[in-house]
Design a protein around this motif. Sequence first.
Motif, PDB file in Angstrom:
ATOM      1  N   ALA A  94      38.978  26.614  41.749  1.00  0.00           N
ATOM      2  CA  ALA A  94      38.396  27.178  42.819  1.00  0.00           C
ATOM      3  C   ALA A  94      38.039  28.666  41.851  1.00  0.00           C
ATOM      4  O   ALA A  94      38.631  28.864  41.556  1.00  0.00           O
ATOM      5  CB  ALA A  94      38.991  27.690  43.884  1.00  0.00           C
ATOM      6  N   VAL A  95      36.695  29.183  42.995  1.00  0.00           N
ATOM      7  CA  VAL A  95      36.071  30.431  42.485  1.00  0.00           C
ATOM      8  C   VAL A  95      36.386  31.394  42.744  1.00  0.00           C
ATOM      9  O   VAL A  95      37.113  30.812  44.380  1.00  0.00           O
ATOM     10  CB  VAL A  95      34.800  29.963  42.587  1.00  0.00           C
ATOM     11  CG1 VAL A  95      33.731  31.487  42.446  1.00  0.00           C
ATOM     12  CG2 VAL A  95      33.958  29.543  41.953  1.00  0.00           C
ATOM     13  N   THR A  96      37.784  32.719  42.324  1.00  0.00           N
ATOM     14  CA  THR A  96      37.475  33.488  42.751  1.00  0.00           C
ATOM     15  C   THR A  96      36.978  34.975  42.596  1.00  0.00           C
ATOM     16  O   THR A  96      35.899  34.591  41.578  1.00  0.00           O
ATOM     17  CB  THR A  96      39.280  34.479  42.534  1.00  0.00           C
ATOM     18  OG1 THR A  96      39.494  35.311  42.759  1.00  0.00           O
ATOM     19  CG2 THR A  96      38.739  34.330  40.461  1.00  0.00           C
ATOM     20  N   SER A  97      37.092  35.470  43.342  1.00  0.00           N
ATOM     21  CA  SER A  97      35.556  36.956  43.248  1.00  0.00           C
ATOM     22  C   SER A  97      36.436  38.188  43.388  1.00  0.00           C
ATOM     23  O   SER A  97      37.964  37.939  43.868  1.00  0.00           O
ATOM     24  CB  SER A  97      35.203  37.198  44.676  1.00  0.00           C
ATOM     25  OG  SER A  97      33.967  37.605  44.621  1.00  0.00           O
ATOM     26  N   ARG A  98      36.450  39.438  43.128  1.00  0.00           N
ATOM     27  CA  ARG A  98      37.179  40.536  42.549  1.00  0.00           C
ATOM     28  C   ARG A  98      36.489  41.848  42.606  1.00  0.00           C
ATOM     29  O   ARG A  98      35.236  41.201  42.080  1.00  0.00           O
ATOM     30  CB  ARG A  98      38.591  40.377  41.666  1.00  0.00           C
ATOM     31  CG  ARG A  98      37.640  40.499  39.672  1.00  0.00           C
ATOM     32  CD  ARG A  98      38.714  41.539  38.698  1.00  0.00           C
ATOM     33  NE  ARG A  98      39.904  41.598  39.429  1.00  0.00           N
ATOM     34  CZ  ARG A  98      40.181  42.828  39.069  1.00  0.00           C
ATOM     35  NH1 ARG A  98      39.104  43.572  39.437  1.00  0.00           N
ATOM     36  NH2 ARG A  98      41.422  43.468  39.634  1.00  0.00           N
ATOM     37  N   ASP A  99      36.365  42.594  42.801  1.00  0.00           N
ATOM     38  CA  ASP A  99      36.091  43.840  42.744  1.00  0.00           C
ATOM     39  C   ASP A  99      35.586  44.173  40.756  1.00  0.00           C
ATOM     40  O   ASP A  99      36.937  43.661  40.509  1.00  0.00           O
ATOM     41  CB  ASP A  99      36.453  45.415  43.387  1.00  0.00           C
ATOM     42  CG  ASP A  99      36.394  44.636  44.652  1.00  0.00           C
ATOM     43  OD1 ASP A  99      35.445  44.838  45.367  1.00  0.00           O
ATOM     44  OD2 ASP A  99      37.402  45.680  45.787  1.00  0.00           O
ATOM     45  N   VAL A 100      34.298  44.869  40.401  1.00  0.00           N
ATOM     46  CA  VAL A 100      34.477  45.021  39.708  1.00  0.00           C
ATOM     47  C   VAL A 100      33.848  46.166  38.730  1.00  0.00           C
ATOM     48  O   VAL A 100      32.578  46.674  38.197  1.00  0.00           O
ATOM     49  CB  VAL A 100      33.666  44.028  38.400  1.00  0.00           C
ATOM     50  CG1 VAL A 100      34.780  42.363  38.520  1.00  0.00           C
ATOM     51  CG2 VAL A 100      32.712  43.767  39.495  1.00  0.00           C
ATOM     52  N   PRO A 101      35.048  47.870  39.574  1.00  0.00           N
ATOM     53  CA  PRO A 101      34.443  48.713  38.691  1.00  0.00           C
ATOM     54  C   PRO A 101      34.269  49.241  37.514  1.00  0.00           C
ATOM     55  O   PRO A 101      34.733  47.868  36.758  1.00  0.00           O
ATOM     56  CB  PRO A 101      35.359  49.440  39.173  1.00  0.00           C
ATOM     57  CG  PRO A 101      36.836  49.245  39.190  1.00  0.00           C
ATOM     58  CD  PRO A 101      36.262  47.231  40.151  1.00  0.00           C
ATOM     59  N   ILE A 102      33.310  50.260  37.175  1.00  0.00           N
ATOM     60  CA  ILE A 102      33.220  50.590  35.164  1.00  0.00           C
ATOM     61  C   ILE A 102      34.533  50.260  34.916  1.00  0.00           C
ATOM     62  O   ILE A 102      35.609  50.781  35.281  1.00  0.00           O
ATOM     63  CB  ILE A 102      32.854  51.453  35.097  1.00  0.00           C
ATOM     64  CG1 ILE A 102      30.846  51.818  35.782  1.00  0.00           C
ATOM     65  CG2 ILE A 102      32.463  51.310  34.148  1.00  0.00           C
ATOM     66  CD1 ILE A 102      29.759  50.968  35.591  1.00  0.00           C
ATOM     67  N   GLY A 103      34.410  49.439  33.753  1.00  0.00           N
ATOM     68  CA  GLY A 103      36.000  49.147  32.885  1.00  0.00           C
ATOM     69  C   GLY A 103      37.009  48.375  33.113  1.00  0.00           C
ATOM     70  O   GLY A 103      37.881  48.531  32.767  1.00  0.00           O
ATOM     71  N   ILE A 104      36.897  47.313  34.608  1.00  0.00           N
ATOM     72  CA  ILE A 104      37.293  46.650  34.633  1.00  0.00           C
ATOM     73  C   ILE A 104      36.929  45.324  34.449  1.00  0.00           C
ATOM     74  O   ILE A 104      35.581  44.705  34.569  1.00  0.00           O
ATOM     75  CB  ILE A 104      37.755  46.563  36.581  1.00  0.00           C
ATOM     76  CG1 ILE A 104      38.520  47.386  35.750  1.00  0.00           C
ATOM     77  CG2 ILE A 104      38.197  45.078  36.472  1.00  0.00           C
ATOM     78  CD1 ILE A 104      39.754  47.880  35.822  1.00  0.00           C
ATOM     79  N   ILE A 105      37.475  43.834  33.413  1.00  0.00           N
ATOM     80  CA  ILE A 105      36.857  43.040  33.220  1.00  0.00           C
ATOM     81  C   ILE A 105      37.611  42.297  33.682  1.00  0.00           C
ATOM     82  O   ILE A 105      39.103  42.086  33.605  1.00  0.00           O
ATOM     83  CB  ILE A 105      36.783  42.983  31.676  1.00  0.00           C
ATOM     84  CG1 ILE A 105      35.625  44.180  30.811  1.00  0.00           C
ATOM     85  CG2 ILE A 105      36.308  41.135  30.841  1.00  0.00           C
ATOM     86  CD1 ILE A 105      35.338  43.738  29.184  1.00  0.00           C
ATOM     87  N   PRO A 106      37.197  40.827  34.378  1.00  0.00           N
ATOM     88  CA  PRO A 106      38.330  40.106  34.882  1.00  0.00           C
ATOM     89  C   PRO A 106      38.234  39.383  33.945  1.00  0.00           C
ATOM     90  O   PRO A 106      38.219  38.844  32.746  1.00  0.00           O
ATOM     91  CB  PRO A 106      36.705  39.190  36.219  1.00  0.00           C
ATOM     92  CG  PRO A 106      35.603  40.649  35.737  1.00  0.00           C
ATOM     93  CD  PRO A 106      35.545  40.582  34.823  1.00  0.00           C
TER      94      PRO A 106
END
Length: 87
Positions: free
Chosen positions: A58-70
């Motif tokens: 499945a597709v998941t979504s996450r917050d990506v503040p500066i400095g965070i790579i999924p």
Amino acid sequence: MPVLVVGVLRGHVLQAAPLGDALPVHPVTEPGAATWETYLPEGRWVDVWSGDELAGGAVTSRDVPIGIIPVYCRAGSWPAMREIFAT
């Protein structure tokens, strides 16, 4: 590093750069993006930054503040990898 095409979402090709069999990395490539969607292959996965366990296939979504790579880790490999991502 090879790029793995993992699916298509709303007409966009989803790509991830795997770091071995257990760590797909899905860099954010859109300036100003606040969230990012990643297709996770079948199986159980862990978001390495939050520790949340996720269902694959499945597709998941996450917050990506500066400095965070999924980055996601196969759940079975997580116990050995957890310390690497501890902040």
